[in-house]
Design a protein around this motif. Structure first.
Motif, mmCIF file in Angstrom:
data_model
loop_
_atom_site.group_PDB
_atom_site.id
_atom_site.type_symbol
_atom_site.label_atom_id
_atom_site.label_comp_id
_atom_site.label_asym_id
_atom_site.label_seq_id
_atom_site.Cartn_x
_atom_site.Cartn_y
_atom_site.Cartn_z
ATOM 1 N N MET A 46 0.846 -1.168 0.000
ATOM 2 C CA MET A 46 0.000 0.000 0.000
ATOM 3 C C MET A 46 0.895 1.236 0.000
ATOM 4 N N ARG A 47 0.515 2.226 -0.759
ATOM 5 C CA ARG A 47 1.239 3.494 -0.776
ATOM 6 C C ARG A 47 0.482 4.503 0.087
ATOM 7 N N VAL A 48 1.188 5.081 1.055
ATOM 8 C CA VAL A 48 0.576 6.011 2.010
ATOM 9 C C VAL A 48 1.316 7.340 1.979
ATOM 10 N N MET A 49 0.536 8.407 1.933
ATOM 11 C CA MET A 49 1.090 9.759 2.065
ATOM 12 C C MET A 49 0.855 10.197 3.503
ATOM 13 N N GLY A 50 1.929 10.540 4.203
ATOM 14 C CA GLY A 50 1.837 11.031 5.569
ATOM 15 C C GLY A 50 1.937 12.539 5.570
ATOM 16 N N VAL A 51 1.115 13.190 6.382
ATOM 17 C CA VAL A 51 1.087 14.654 6.427
ATOM 18 C C VAL A 51 1.183 15.134 7.862
ATOM 19 N N ASP A 52 2.211 15.923 8.132
ATOM 20 C CA ASP A 52 2.319 16.643 9.398
ATOM 21 C C ASP A 52 1.898 18.075 9.079
ATOM 22 N N GLU A 112 -2.625 5.584 -1.976
ATOM 23 C CA GLU A 112 -3.922 4.928 -1.776
ATOM 24 C C GLU A 112 -4.621 5.490 -0.543
ATOM 25 N N ALA A 113 -3.837 6.081 0.354
ATOM 26 C CA ALA A 113 -4.392 6.674 1.570
ATOM 27 C C ALA A 113 -3.541 7.877 1.960
ATOM 28 N N VAL A 114 -4.185 8.834 2.614
ATOM 29 C CA VAL A 114 -3.485 10.000 3.145
ATOM 30 C C VAL A 114 -3.713 9.995 4.651
ATOM 31 N N ALA A 115 -2.628 9.928 5.408
ATOM 32 C CA ALA A 115 -2.685 9.917 6.868
ATOM 33 C C ALA A 115 -2.273 11.297 7.373
ATOM 34 N N ILE A 116 -3.175 11.944 8.069
ATOM 35 C CA ILE A 116 -2.962 13.319 8.542
ATOM 36 C C ILE A 116 -2.993 13.328 10.063
ATOM 37 N N GLU A 117 -2.082 14.095 10.656
ATOM 38 C CA GLU A 117 -2.090 14.210 12.112
ATOM 39 C C GLU A 117 -3.336 14.965 12.559
ATOM 40 N N ARG A 118 -4.047 14.373 13.505
ATOM 41 C CA ARG A 118 -5.249 15.005 14.063
ATOM 42 C C ARG A 118 -4.816 16.042 15.094
ATOM 43 N N VAL A 119 -5.305 17.245 14.907
ATOM 44 C CA VAL A 119 -4.998 18.320 15.846
ATOM 45 C C VAL A 119 -6.099 18.328 16.893
ATOM 46 N N PHE A 120 -5.714 18.184 18.150
ATOM 47 C CA PHE A 120 -6.748 18.194 19.193
ATOM 48 C C PHE A 120 -6.468 19.238 20.248
ATOM 49 N N ALA A 121 -5.236 19.628 20.465
ATOM 50 C CA ALA A 121 -4.935 20.656 21.452
ATOM 51 C C ALA A 121 -3.512 21.141 21.260
#
Length: 189
Positions: free
Chosen positions: A1-7, A63-72
């Protein structure tokens, strides 16, 4: 699987792409940090981040984009900018039909280091080790983007199995309720 990670970030936005294989094998494809000038208009900065992310999606076909969830975050304006940057990237991926998944910082740290409270140095060290890099990715936003892609590569199979199990449970429940409703009709005179 190809994943794009995003900070995500307005000043610095880390983008990465990894390929994952059987087991926990992850191979780096590319990593960069998109920078926008502080003095630019917010809308122009968001557009620059979105344009860069769209170019990466076009070039690398994740195939997927993984993004950091901002919560605080301590600084509200920083949290807002981070959330907005993540939002424009999520929209860009969704428009292309690419699955978007958000992971919390503690999920990423736990996946990559085994410790949800790990510091940036520990995350960077493990990303370097996992990917077999000669040197740690710099700046930290690049390492964080790679960590997000690794995290999703490792968590995706479990997430998919859990979703399938949930769908199966809902189908069993629907059939059971339909059977009960049918039996109630038979019992009533």
């Amino acid at each position: 699987m190809r994943v794009m990670g995003v900070d995500p970030g307005l000043t610095r936005c880390g983008l990465s792409v990894v390929d994952s294989g059987p087991g926990r094998k992850v191979v780096p494809v590319a990593v960069t940090v998109v920078r926008t000038p502080l003095e630019s208009d917010l809308a122009l900065r968001l557009m620059a981040v979105a344009d860069a992310a769209e170019a990466w999606m076009e070039r690398h076909q994740p195939e997927a984009v993984a993004i950091e969830r901002v919560f605080a975050q301590h600084n509200v304006s920083t949290a807002m900018g981070t959330a907005q940057a993540g939002g424009v990237i999520a929209v860009a991926a969704a428009r292309r039909g690419i699955k978007v998944v958000f992971h919390t910082p503690s999920e990423v740290k736990a996946a990559v280091t085994g410790n949800g409270s790990a510091d940036k140095a520990q995350v960077t060290a493990m990303v370097t080790r996992i990917l077999g890099l000669d040197a740690p990715p710099k700046p930290a936003d690049a390492a964080d983007a790679l960590a997000l892609a690794i995290c999703h590569s490792w968590r995706a199979p479990l997430i998919d199995r859990m979703a399938a199990a949930q769908a199966q449970a809902e189908e069993v429940k629907r059939r059971y309720e339909a059977r009960l409703a049918q039996q109630r009709k038979v019992v009533r005179p």
